[in-house]
Design a protein around this motif. Structure first.
Motif, PDB file in Angstrom:
ATOM      1  N   THR A   1       0.871  -1.156   0.135  1.00 35.74           N
ATOM      2  CA  THR A   1       0.009   0.065   0.175  1.00 35.74           C
ATOM      3  C   THR A   1       0.908   1.398   0.047  1.00 35.74           C
ATOM      4  O   THR A   1       0.308   2.341   0.142  1.00 35.74           O
ATOM      5  CB  THR A   1      -0.913   0.030   1.227  1.00 35.74           C
ATOM      6  OG1 THR A   1      -0.230  -0.235   2.401  1.00 35.74           O
ATOM      7  CG2 THR A   1      -1.781  -1.004   1.051  1.00 35.74           C
ATOM      8  N   ASP A   2       2.117   1.240  -0.347  1.00 38.68           N
ATOM      9  CA  ASP A   2       3.187   2.336  -0.217  1.00 38.68           C
ATOM     10  C   ASP A   2       3.170   2.728  -1.703  1.00 38.68           C
ATOM     11  O   ASP A   2       3.172   1.869  -2.911  1.00 38.68           O
ATOM     12  CB  ASP A   2       4.366   1.853   0.095  1.00 38.68           C
ATOM     13  CG  ASP A   2       4.535   1.464   1.462  1.00 38.68           C
ATOM     14  OD1 ASP A   2       3.897   1.999   2.435  1.00 38.68           O
ATOM     15  OD2 ASP A   2       5.590   0.684   1.801  1.00 38.68           O
ATOM     16  N   ARG A   3       3.151   4.004  -1.958  1.00 40.18           N
ATOM     17  CA  ARG A   3       3.320   4.461  -3.244  1.00 40.18           C
ATOM     18  C   ARG A   3       4.652   4.427  -3.795  1.00 40.18           C
ATOM     19  O   ARG A   3       5.715   4.909  -3.134  1.00 40.18           O
ATOM     20  CB  ARG A   3       2.645   5.794  -3.580  1.00 40.18           C
ATOM     21  CG  ARG A   3       1.420   6.142  -3.155  1.00 40.18           C
ATOM     22  CD  ARG A   3       0.963   7.737  -3.437  1.00 40.18           C
ATOM     23  NE  ARG A   3       1.243   7.852  -4.715  1.00 40.18           N
ATOM     24  CZ  ARG A   3       1.523   9.395  -5.294  1.00 40.18           C
ATOM     25  NH1 ARG A   3       1.384  10.149  -4.269  1.00 40.18           N
ATOM     26  NH2 ARG A   3       1.636   9.640  -6.345  1.00 40.18           N
ATOM     27  N   VAL A   4       5.098   3.874  -5.148  1.00 37.87           N
ATOM     28  CA  VAL A   4       6.246   3.534  -5.424  1.00 37.87           C
ATOM     29  C   VAL A   4       6.354   4.077  -7.030  1.00 37.87           C
ATOM     30  O   VAL A   4       5.354   4.233  -7.596  1.00 37.87           O
ATOM     31  CB  VAL A   4       6.689   2.261  -5.404  1.00 37.87           C
ATOM     32  CG1 VAL A   4       6.633   1.530  -3.935  1.00 37.87           C
ATOM     33  CG2 VAL A   4       5.705   1.296  -6.173  1.00 37.87           C
ATOM     34  N   THR A   5       7.729   4.029  -7.341  1.00 37.98           N
ATOM     35  CA  THR A   5       7.978   4.348  -8.680  1.00 37.98           C
ATOM     36  C   THR A   5       8.998   3.548  -9.114  1.00 37.98           C
ATOM     37  O   THR A   5       9.926   2.840  -8.465  1.00 37.98           O
ATOM     38  CB  THR A   5       8.553   5.806  -9.007  1.00 37.98           C
ATOM     39  OG1 THR A   5       7.751   6.791  -8.729  1.00 37.98           O
ATOM     40  CG2 THR A   5       9.040   5.917 -10.549  1.00 37.98           C
ATOM     41  N   LEU A   6       8.673   2.622 -10.262  1.00 33.63           N
ATOM     42  CA  LEU A   6       9.716   1.450 -10.799  1.00 33.63           C
ATOM     43  C   LEU A   6      10.635   2.330 -11.587  1.00 33.63           C
ATOM     44  O   LEU A   6      10.531   3.194 -12.426  1.00 33.63           O
ATOM     45  CB  LEU A   6       8.743   0.460 -11.743  1.00 33.63           C
ATOM     46  CG  LEU A   6       9.711  -0.449 -12.175  1.00 33.63           C
ATOM     47  CD1 LEU A   6      10.095  -1.618 -11.148  1.00 33.63           C
ATOM     48  CD2 LEU A   6       8.650  -1.362 -13.065  1.00 33.63           C
ATOM     49  N   VAL A   7      12.046   1.992 -11.321  1.00 28.24           N
ATOM     50  CA  VAL A   7      13.249   2.340 -12.045  1.00 28.24           C
ATOM     51  C   VAL A   7      13.929   1.553 -12.815  1.00 28.24           C
ATOM     52  O   VAL A   7      14.171   0.441 -11.975  1.00 28.24           O
ATOM     53  CB  VAL A   7      13.824   3.589 -11.120  1.00 28.24           C
ATOM     54  CG1 VAL A   7      15.121   4.026 -11.726  1.00 28.24           C
ATOM     55  CG2 VAL A   7      13.150   4.472 -10.209  1.00 28.24           C
ATOM     56  N   ALA A   8      14.519   1.716 -13.863  1.00 24.17           N
ATOM     57  CA  ALA A   8      15.246   0.629 -14.457  1.00 24.17           C
ATOM     58  C   ALA A   8      16.602   1.380 -15.053  1.00 24.17           C
ATOM     59  O   ALA A   8      16.582   2.509 -15.607  1.00 24.17           O
ATOM     60  CB  ALA A   8      14.574   0.108 -15.857  1.00 24.17           C
ATOM     61  N   ASP A   9      17.686   0.712 -14.702  1.00 23.70           N
ATOM     62  CA  ASP A   9      18.931   1.082 -15.276  1.00 23.70           C
ATOM     63  C   ASP A   9      19.576   0.310 -16.596  1.00 23.70           C
ATOM     64  O   ASP A   9      19.070  -1.008 -16.446  1.00 23.70           O
ATOM     65  CB  ASP A   9      20.160   1.111 -14.156  1.00 23.70           C
ATOM     66  CG  ASP A   9      19.999   2.086 -12.973  1.00 23.70           C
ATOM     67  OD1 ASP A   9      19.279   3.005 -13.122  1.00 23.70           O
ATOM     68  OD2 ASP A   9      20.485   1.736 -12.053  1.00 23.70           O
ATOM     69  N   LEU A  10      19.825   1.040 -17.551  1.00 25.90           N
ATOM     70  CA  LEU A  10      20.305   0.115 -18.785  1.00 25.90           C
ATOM     71  C   LEU A  10      21.601  -0.057 -18.702  1.00 25.90           C
ATOM     72  O   LEU A  10      22.455   0.943 -18.184  1.00 25.90           O
ATOM     73  CB  LEU A  10      19.677   0.989 -20.074  1.00 25.90           C
ATOM     74  CG  LEU A  10      18.247   1.411 -20.024  1.00 25.90           C
ATOM     75  CD1 LEU A  10      17.802   2.060 -21.407  1.00 25.90           C
ATOM     76  CD2 LEU A  10      17.370   0.147 -19.855  1.00 25.90           C
ATOM     77  N   ASP A  11      22.083  -1.020 -19.572  1.00 24.39           N
ATOM     78  CA  ASP A  11      23.443  -1.135 -19.724  1.00 24.39           C
ATOM     79  C   ASP A  11      24.230  -0.053 -20.284  1.00 24.39           C
ATOM     80  O   ASP A  11      25.480  -0.099 -20.347  1.00 24.39           O
ATOM     81  CB  ASP A  11      23.778  -2.686 -20.173  1.00 24.39           C
ATOM     82  CG  ASP A  11      23.267  -2.694 -21.623  1.00 24.39           C
ATOM     83  OD1 ASP A  11      22.805  -1.847 -22.106  1.00 24.39           O
ATOM     84  OD2 ASP A  11      23.151  -3.827 -22.003  1.00 24.39           O
ATOM     85  N   SER A  12      23.608   0.910 -20.940  1.00 24.35           N
ATOM     86  CA  SER A  12      24.151   1.984 -21.727  1.00 24.35           C
ATOM     87  C   SER A  12      24.405   3.233 -20.433  1.00 24.35           C
ATOM     88  O   SER A  12      25.014   4.103 -21.034  1.00 24.35           O
ATOM     89  CB  SER A  12      23.124   2.465 -22.505  1.00 24.35           C
ATOM     90  OG  SER A  12      21.926   3.051 -22.092  1.00 24.35           O
TER      91      SER A  12
END
Length: 343
Positions: free
Chosen positions: A142-153
């Motif tokens: 029930t926590d508000r979150v943002t999904l973050v992705a790091d790319l190999d670039s």
């Protein structure tokens, strides 16, 4: 070893309903729940990702500060006895000018219920009552979150919807993915989720977008730890096709490895489609950097998990997806087989 699923399996000896927990989000979990909903003698608990940030869901989340309703709505519709009637009504998007434009009725209703009841789980329960859904649907947190992705670039992408978009100008792959809480230092699991996992007879992960539907659930630390400790078998339902933005060039082993790396334990069973579509259809998908998921080294993989080879394909109208009917037929056999082995 490979399991052909060519025998009829009887119900569990004590006839007690089996507790089946699904983990995912998006259209993949909708398809899975649609396949499970009419199976006899099972109780279903759907654990749903709260990382969705696109479309109507994203606007409501950003403007009103609520948890994203879109994936929960799909689960409610999949499990409702009135699904055929309610789907058209609740997924209908408003077209008039103004703030309602682009939103669907179901998302708006969940939003209103959430604000009136004071929390999102209560809104889910209220809408479940309205749709006569008797199975459980739980937000993973029930926590508000943002999904973050790091790319190999070296690039960093914020938000599920942005991660899911095709990156046609780059061949970069996702090297790391994580949740950033909007408040506090960590993301906590919704407590009933942990209880459901501990009491499960079988846990089904996927199918669906690997990094934007399934793994966001597993990135909640308490969920990953509980999955590491549970005695219930973990069954991964592999995607039929890769996706350019997330899993370009992935084999079945790559999908498994990404999940196992996140939860720090081995997956016990792999369910994978074994029917190849027509070449013309495959060529259409290949033009969009998408290919059929297959096993690279079966002999080695069979040493690590049990493989269930089954026809799961629905290729009507040139679209490749999981068939609800085939999943229902084959998953019932998998579930009963695994429950017997535990008794």
């Amino acid at each position: 070893m490979t399991q052909p699923l060519n025998t009829t399996l009887s119900p569990a000896k004590n006839n007690k309903p089996l507790s089946i927990v699904t983990i995912g989000g998006g259209t993949g979990q909708f398809a899975l729940l649609s396949a499970l909903r009419d199976l006899p003698n099972i109780n279903i608990c759907a654990i749903v990702s709260m990382a969705d940030s696109g479309g109507s869901t994203g606007k409501l989340r950003d403007e009103l500060g609520i948890l994203p309703p879109g994936d929960v709505l799909k689960c409610l519709l999949a499990l409702s006895p009135q699904r055929e009637i309610m789907r058209d009504m609740l997924l209908k998007r408003f077209s008039a000018d103004g703030r309602l434009q682009g939103h669907n009725a179901g998302n708006m209703l969940l939003t209103m219920l959430s604000q009136y009841a004071g929390d999102f789980p209560s809104a889910i329960q209220a809408m479940a009552e309205m749709l006569n859904v008797t199975q459980k649907i739980l937000p993973v947190s029930t926590d508000r979150v943002t999904l973050v992705a790091d790319l190999d670039s070296g690039q960093r992408i914020f938000g599920e919807s942005a991660i899911d978009l095709p990156r046609t100008r780059t061949l970069s792959k996702i090297s790391n993915i994580y949740l950033v809480p909007h408040h506090g230092d960590s993301v906590t699991a919704y407590p009933p989720v942990l209880e459901a996992l501990k009491n499960a007879d079988v846990i089904l992960l996927g199918p669906g977008d690997l990094y934007t539907s399934l793994i966001p659930n597993l990135l909640v630390p308490e969920v990953a730890q509980t999955l590491k400790d549970v005695s219930a078998p973990l069954v991964y339902l592999c995607n039929i096709m890769t996706k350019h933005s997330e899993t370009r060039g992935f084999s079945a082993e790559d999908f498994l490895s990404a999940v196992e790396k996140t939860i720090k334990r081995k997956i016990d069973h792999l369910v994978i489609n074994n029917r190849k579509p027509e070449q013309k259809t495959l060529e259409h998908y290949l033009a969009n950097e998408s290919q059929l998921v297959s096993i690279s080294d079966r002999q080695q993989l069979e040493k690590k998990c049990q493989i269930w080879d089954v026809d799961l394909l629905d290729d009507t109208a040139g679209i490749l997806r999981h068939s609800t009917e085939k999943m229902s037929f084959n998953l019932e056999k998998v579930i009963r087989k695994l429950s017997h082995s535990r008794n």
